[in-house]
Each structure stands twice: as C-alpha cells, then as structure tokens.
Design an enzyme around this catalytic site. Sequence first.
Site, PDB file in Angstrom:
ATOM      1  N   ARG A 108     -21.015  44.849  70.232  1.00 15.50           N
ATOM      2  CA  ARG A 108     -22.286  45.500  69.867  1.00 15.50           C
ATOM      3  C   ARG A 108     -22.542  45.444  68.364  1.00 15.50           C
ATOM      4  NH1 ARG A 108     -21.439  50.521  73.985  1.00 15.50           N
ATOM      5  NH2 ARG A 108     -22.433  49.534  75.766  1.00 15.50           N
ATOM      6  N   LYS A 164     -22.046  50.776  94.706  1.00 13.66           N
ATOM      7  CA  LYS A 164     -22.929  51.676  95.466  1.00 13.66           C
ATOM      8  C   LYS A 164     -24.329  51.149  95.705  1.00 13.66           C
ATOM      9  CE  LYS A 164     -21.104  56.123  93.956  1.00 13.66           C
ATOM     10  NZ  LYS A 164     -21.511  57.208  93.073  1.00 13.66           N
ATOM     11  N   GLY A 186     -23.245  46.075  82.931  1.00 13.79           N
ATOM     12  CA  GLY A 186     -21.862  46.504  83.068  1.00 13.79           C
ATOM     13  C   GLY A 186     -20.873  45.481  83.571  1.00 13.79           C
ATOM     14  N   GLY A 213     -27.676  50.274  81.561  1.00 15.16           N
ATOM     15  CA  GLY A 213     -28.719  51.100  82.180  1.00 15.16           C
ATOM     16  C   GLY A 213     -30.117  50.629  81.823  1.00 15.16           C
TER      17      GLY A 213
END
Length: 403
Positions: free
Chosen positions: A35, A206, A362, A385
């Site tokens: 980053r 999920k 991710g 996100g």
Amino acid sequence: MQTVETISFKNKRALIRVDFNVPFDKQFNITDDTRIKAALPTIQKILKEGGSVVLMSHLGRPLKKLKEDGTIDREKFSLKHIIKHLSDLLGKEVKFANDCIDEDSQAMSASLQPGEILLLENTRFYKEEEKGEENFAKKLASHGDIYVNDAFGSAHRAHASTTIVANSFSKENKCFGYLMAAEVANADKVLHKAAKPFTAILGGAKVSDKILIIENLLNIADNIIIGGGMAYTFFKAKGGNIGNSLVEADKLDLALEVLERAKAKGVQILLPEDSIIADKFDNDAVTQISDNMNIPDGWMGLDIGHNAIATFEEVIENSKTILWNGPMGVFEMDNFQNGTKSIALAVADATKNGAFSLVGGGDSVAAVNKFQLADKVSYVSTGGGALLEFFEGKTLPGVAALL
Ligand code: AMP
C-alpha cells in the site's frame, strides 16, 4: 475527472489521503508495504513539480481496540512506525506531526517548503473521523491547498478524511491520485465497458458476502463461475448431500432464487461438478474426489475437483473480460490449492490471449501473489471492500466527492 496529471502543484500544498493501513510484526516492522509503494507515484509527481505534500491515513481500528484501561493505544496504532520506511522509499526526510488536526500540526503544514513532506498521525484517533464530522474535516482540509484522494481501499466509507474533507475544496482543487484513478478506470472498464463474453469468477467462504455482487452481475455478465465454500450452499439448496461442507442454512432459498433469475436472464451460472473432499479441515486430512450432490456424511469439500477445473478453464479461456473475486478452495493449505491455482493460470492464459482480467477483493489477490501470477493478469486491485461495493453497483462516496 480531475487527476494529479491535470493539476499543477507548483508552490502548492497537496493534502493527500493515502491508505497506509499496513500490517506490522510485533517489533513494528512492516510485513507488507504494497500500500505504501502504491502511493509513491502520486507523491513523487507532486514533489517533482515543486509542491509540498501532507499525508493523512488511518491505521487499524484504535477506537475499537482500546487498552485495558480504556484509553487509545497510541503506540500500537501510531503512523510514526511508517516514517523510516517511507523516507527510505522516497529518499527524502519525512516530517511527522503527533496529531492530525492540532495547532502544532497546523503550524508544521503551514511552514512546509516546496519538496517537503509531512505525515499526520492516525486520523482514527478521533471519533469524528469515522463519523464524517464536518468541523473535524474542515480542520483536516486546512492542511492543504489541493485535496488528492489516493486511498481507493477506503473510498466506500464516507469518513472525514476520505469524503467529507473534499467539501472544503473547489472542483478545480481536488482530484484522484494515480492509484485511485487506475482503480476506478479498471473497475469501470469491467462494469460498464466489458468486451463479451464477460465471465465473473466468485469464490470464498460465504454466499451472504457475495450475494449483492451476484445480483448486480446478473445484469452484465455472460457467465458466473461459483466456487469455494459458497458453492455448497447452492448444492444443498438443490437437494444435494454436502456432508460437513460449509453451508449457510438460511440462504438456501436465496441460492435457488439466484439460479432461477440467472436462467430467466440468460446468464450461465457454473457450479463445480466435483470436489476434493477431506475427512477433516486439515492439510494432512485423508482426501477423495466426490460429486458435489453426493458428499458422504463426515466429509467436507475443500477444493474444486478435476472435472470442475476443466469446465471452468474452458469458459475462462473463451472469455474477453474476466473479473475474479474469491478463491476456489482453501488455497492457504497446499493440498487444497490446486483449484485456485488452476483458475489463476487459466485467467493468466486468457489474459495472454487478449482478455482483460481484473482480480480483486482480499483473498484472490493473496492467491495470485502466492502463485506469482500478479503480473500475468491485467490488473490487481488494492481495494477489498471498496471494489466489492463498486461491483455491487453502489456509488462510492470517496469517488463521488471528487466529481
Ligand atoms: P472470502 O473472504 O469470503 O473471499 O473467503 C476466503 C476464505 O474462504 C479463504 O480463507 C478460504 O480458505 C476459504 N474457503 C474457500 N473455499 C472453502 C471451502 N471449500 N471450505 C472452507 N473454506 C473455504
């Protein structure tokens, strides 16, 4: 869209929102500086042009992880641990303000000379940051003449430093940094200008995390490949036996509904035919191959099987646009990485043959890094996100604030 490229920074102070939320070991050594490196081109451009730079960022969640005595852990969450590495990377001294809005920090930014850099302390030491509080944002804004947002990873949050601060700057005096501009352009290319066939590959644990993306992709994708733990909820919903595989029992109806809607819209949803199943959640578990409708009791699917890989590979290799989010199995364990690795290789092959591929969110990024394929895909997003929300079709507040 204004970018750092379209603005002159000579003799101006640029207030740059960067994402320096990097991981540390116990001795505060940075364990992954991706980053920080990603923010360098924007910083360097401004300094080279004769501007000065004030950097602001959050680090971790200091207000959620208070010390036992209820106070903020100012040592653990301090951005001061970044100074040395940033200074080494830039080959320049980096000044540091112990607070992000107090008088000392204002005096330091006011006296910056062209070519100088000041790093402000963690914006999340103030509760006003996450609340997007207007007065706090104004104090942040007073550090700069021009606001630059280069923190795509935080662009889905309407926080003071990522969004509200932009209200204090005119349209001509706020812009996207290089990283932010590239992220938005690449995501936009996939979402709005995808060459067909467009295949989305979704994996991970999920269904509930990915359902909004799936719903939005039903309007734009030709194929949606579903792998990883989330696939078993679909097999259970179809009446299969999935043994001890991951399942979200309250999402069975939703899974069936998604399959119906895809059919009605002419979108092909590809579920893995078979799995590598294991007798426990362990790299050294006993394994066998199983059809996904008939996983024996006591066994769990931890990776997609050979037939699934072959089917997915063919679809991927015939695609012109590919979006990949989420691994096909428990790729962190070497014995269950084959599915994810094969898909990564197929995406790399398709890219070599002219497809545009975007990997983001991710764990799929961790996977392409693990298999050393990051430079074999068109673009690896830094936004977890934020990228997911973009593909859910939401407007990112940090992006909208710059327009
Ligand atoms: P996500 O953050 O939702 O993308 O999920 C990523 C995680 O899902 C990784 O840590 C994987 O190990 C895990 N995962 C993928 N496939 C499976 C599976 N079949 N069973 C259990 N966990 C899985």
